[in-house]
Design an enzyme around this catalytic site. Structure first.
Site, PDB file in Angstrom:
ATOM      1  N   GLY A 184     -11.576  -7.905  -2.413  1.00 13.71           N
ATOM      2  CA  GLY A 184     -12.992  -8.255  -2.551  1.00 13.71           C
ATOM      3  C   GLY A 184     -13.385  -9.552  -1.858  1.00 13.71           C
ATOM      4  N   LYS A 185     -12.610  -9.984  -0.853  1.00 11.37           N
ATOM      5  CA  LYS A 185     -12.923 -11.219  -0.125  1.00 11.37           C
ATOM      6  C   LYS A 185     -14.274 -11.140   0.568  1.00 11.37           C
ATOM      7  CE  LYS A 185      -9.404 -10.882   2.599  1.00 11.37           C
ATOM      8  NZ  LYS A 185      -8.823  -9.658   2.004  1.00 11.37           N
ATOM      9  N   THR A 186     -14.463 -10.056   1.339  1.00 14.65           N
ATOM     10  CA  THR A 186     -15.692  -9.916   2.109  1.00 14.65           C
ATOM     11  C   THR A 186     -16.896  -9.766   1.176  1.00 14.65           C
ATOM     12  OG1 THR A 186     -14.467  -8.936   3.930  1.00 14.65           O
ATOM     13  CG2 THR A 186     -16.826  -8.554   3.908  1.00 14.65           C
TER      14      THR A 186
ATOM     15  N   GLU B  93     -12.771 -12.275   8.287  1.00 12.40           N
ATOM     16  CA  GLU B  93     -11.504 -11.990   8.973  1.00 12.40           C
ATOM     17  C   GLU B  93     -10.998 -13.239   9.695  1.00 12.40           C
ATOM     18  OE1 GLU B  93     -10.006  -9.266   8.395  1.00 12.40           O
ATOM     19  OE2 GLU B  93     -11.501  -7.712   8.016  1.00 12.40           O
ATOM     20  N   ALA B  94     -11.074 -14.380   9.010  1.00  9.83           N
ATOM     21  CA  ALA B  94     -10.734 -15.672   9.620  1.00  9.83           C
ATOM     22  C   ALA B  94      -9.295 -15.720  10.125  1.00  9.83           C
ATOM     23  CB  ALA B  94     -10.978 -16.797   8.622  1.00  9.83           C
TER      24      ALA B  94
ATOM     25  N   CYS C 255      -2.729  -3.714  -8.300  1.00  5.40           N
ATOM     26  CA  CYS C 255      -1.535  -3.011  -7.814  1.00  5.40           C
ATOM     27  C   CYS C 255      -1.674  -1.524  -8.112  1.00  5.40           C
ATOM     28  CB  CYS C 255      -0.292  -3.573  -8.494  1.00  5.40           C
ATOM     29  SG  CYS C 255       1.210  -2.681  -8.026  1.00  5.40           S
TER      30      CYS C 255
ATOM     31  N   CYS D 189       1.554  -5.746  -6.463  1.00  4.54           N
ATOM     32  CA  CYS D 189       1.941  -6.995  -7.111  1.00  4.54           C
ATOM     33  C   CYS D 189       3.289  -7.435  -6.516  1.00  4.54           C
ATOM     34  CB  CYS D 189       2.047  -6.809  -8.625  1.00  4.54           C
ATOM     35  SG  CYS D 189       3.469  -5.803  -9.105  1.00  4.54           S
TER      36      CYS D 189
ATOM     37  N   CYS E 100       6.304  -4.977  -7.402  1.00  6.46           N
ATOM     38  CA  CYS E 100       6.283  -3.687  -6.696  1.00  6.46           C
ATOM     39  C   CYS E 100       6.478  -3.891  -5.193  1.00  6.46           C
ATOM     40  CB  CYS E 100       4.981  -2.943  -6.979  1.00  6.46           C
ATOM     41  SG  CYS E 100       4.821  -2.442  -8.709  1.00  6.46           S
TER      42      CYS E 100
HETATM   43 ZN    ZN Z   1       2.865  -3.562  -9.376  1.00  7.79          ZN
END
Ligand code: ZN
Length: 196
Positions: A26-28, A94-95, A150, A182, A185
């Site tokens: 969710g950065k953008t 997208e730095a 994850c 995560c 995993c």
């Molecule tokens: Zn995981």
């Protein structure tokens, strides 16, 4: 949730914000949220993205959930300085794909009074620091790490596991290409694949 800092703010002091994390975190979306709020506040906002990212739209910044904001595609970070005159807020998506001059350029913009908000991946698909993001995080006043979920265990995911066997550092992100994992995993997948 990040709330804009109003303490002692005057028109002539800029700063740097970094929004970072893995794929699908969710950065953008968060970048767009901050930029839209700045526009509502009547500030002049410009948005930039590197030439490389043509994932969804040639000239917009589009999040995975398809909220968008108009963006200018540029080939080098130096262009940011030329295209940001009289701007209050500069957004960069997208730095991690920009050249290594990006931290210096962001620093210069902030020194000139601009609020710089840069979003980008903190780690590549191998789990290594990506591009100029580590430097940007160091010089930023505010760093926000966001997380995906994850898909194997439901824990918070910081790693972006690439599902295809491609050693290129730049393979643009779709759900069929990457999965958020995560640490636990990610490590067990790495062991399975005998990657280092
Ligand atoms: Zn995981």
């Amino acid at each position: 949730m990040f709330l804009e800092n109003k303490a002692n703010r005057d028109k002539h002091s800029g700063w740097i914000e970094v929004i970072t994390g893995g794929m699908f975190s969710g950065k953008t979306e968060e970048l767009i949220r901050r930029l839209k709020r700045a526009r509502i506040a009547g500030q002049k906002v410009e948005v930039f993205k590197p030439h490389i990212d043509i994932r969804y739209h040639e000239s917009d910044v589009v999040s995975h959930n398809e909220t968008s904001i108009g963006a200018v595609t540029i080939h080098s970070s130096e262009r940011l300085l030329l295209l940001s005159s009289n701007v209050d807020v500069v957004g960069i998506d997208e730095a991690q794909f920009f050249d290594k001059e990006l931290p210096r350029v962001c620093q210069q913009l902030a020194n000139q009074g601009v609020r710089v908000i840069a979003a980008g991946l903190d780690m590549d698909y191998k789990g290594m620091p990506f591009g100029s993001i580590p430097q940007l995080m160091s010089i930023a006043e505010y760093v926000t790490k966001v997380h995906a979920i994850c898909i194997r265990c439901g824990d918070l995911a910081s790693f972006s596991h690439r599902l295809t066997a491609n050693n290129n550092l730049i393979v643009l992100g779709e759900k069929s290409t990457y999965e958020p994992l995560c640490r636990k995993c990610f490590n067990s997948v790495k062991n399975e694949n005998n990657l280092k």
